[in-house]
Design a protein around this motif. Structure first.
Motif, PDB file in Angstrom:
ATOM      1  N   ALA A 181       2.464  -1.729   8.710  1.00 19.59           N
ATOM      2  CA  ALA A 181       1.097  -1.578   8.196  1.00 19.59           C
ATOM      3  C   ALA A 181       1.111  -1.527   6.673  1.00 19.59           C
ATOM      4  N   LYS A 182       2.072  -0.810   6.107  1.00 16.99           N
ATOM      5  CA  LYS A 182       2.179  -0.741   4.650  1.00 16.99           C
ATOM      6  C   LYS A 182       2.507  -2.113   4.072  1.00 16.99           C
ATOM      7  N   TYR A 183       3.407  -2.832   4.719  1.00 14.29           N
ATOM      8  CA  TYR A 183       3.799  -4.164   4.254  1.00 14.29           C
ATOM      9  C   TYR A 183       2.586  -5.108   4.227  1.00 14.29           C
ATOM     10  N   LEU A 184       1.772  -5.046   5.291  1.00 10.27           N
ATOM     11  CA  LEU A 184       0.589  -5.908   5.380  1.00 10.27           C
ATOM     12  C   LEU A 184      -0.579  -5.375   4.567  1.00 10.27           C
ATOM     13  N   GLN A 185      -0.455  -4.151   4.061  1.00 14.43           N
ATOM     14  CA  GLN A 185      -1.510  -3.483   3.311  1.00 14.43           C
ATOM     15  C   GLN A 185      -2.784  -3.355   4.130  1.00 14.43           C
ATOM     16  N   VAL A 186      -2.603  -2.886   5.368  1.00 13.98           N
ATOM     17  CA  VAL A 186      -3.736  -2.636   6.266  1.00 13.98           C
ATOM     18  C   VAL A 186      -3.600  -1.227   6.825  1.00 13.98           C
ATOM     19  N   GLU A 187      -4.693  -0.713   7.364  1.00 15.87           N
ATOM     20  CA  GLU A 187      -4.672   0.576   8.042  1.00 15.87           C
ATOM     21  C   GLU A 187      -3.853   0.442   9.325  1.00 15.87           C
ATOM     22  N   GLN A 188      -3.282   1.548   9.756  1.00 18.65           N
ATOM     23  CA  GLN A 188      -2.494   1.518  10.985  1.00 18.65           C
ATOM     24  C   GLN A 188      -3.343   1.100  12.177  1.00 18.65           C
TER      25      GLN A 188
ATOM     26  N   ALA B 265       7.825 -12.022  12.164  1.00 20.69           N
ATOM     27  CA  ALA B 265       6.542 -11.873  12.857  1.00 20.69           C
ATOM     28  C   ALA B 265       5.441 -11.487  11.873  1.00 20.69           C
ATOM     29  N   LEU B 266       5.780 -10.656  10.903  1.00 21.56           N
ATOM     30  CA  LEU B 266       4.789 -10.264   9.892  1.00 21.56           C
ATOM     31  C   LEU B 266       4.428 -11.443   8.994  1.00 21.56           C
TER      32      LEU B 266
END
Length: 58
Positions: free
Chosen positions: A12-19, A46-47
């Motif tokens: 989630a941190k890598y994608l900069q989105v909420e969990q 996958a990310l």
């Protein structure tokens, strides 16, 4: 990181989105997961695939 995968919190941190956004994508099957030592992980590939699909078209 590439072979073992990263935790869902790290993903989630890598994608900069909420969990919660990540969990929704996982439930919809948009991001494949793997089990490693009893934990759910996401591979870096996958990310990257998910990011490429979500990138806005210019």
């Amino acid at each position: 990181m590439l072979n073992r995968g990263i935790s869902l919190v790290q993903a989630a941190k890598y994608l900069q989105v909420e969990q919660s956004t990540l969990y929704t994508a996982l439930q919809k099957g948009q991001i494949p997961t793997r089990r490693r030592n009893g934990r759910t992980v996401v591979t870096h590939g996958a990310l990257l695939d998910y990011q490429a699909r979500k990138r806005p078209l210019l």
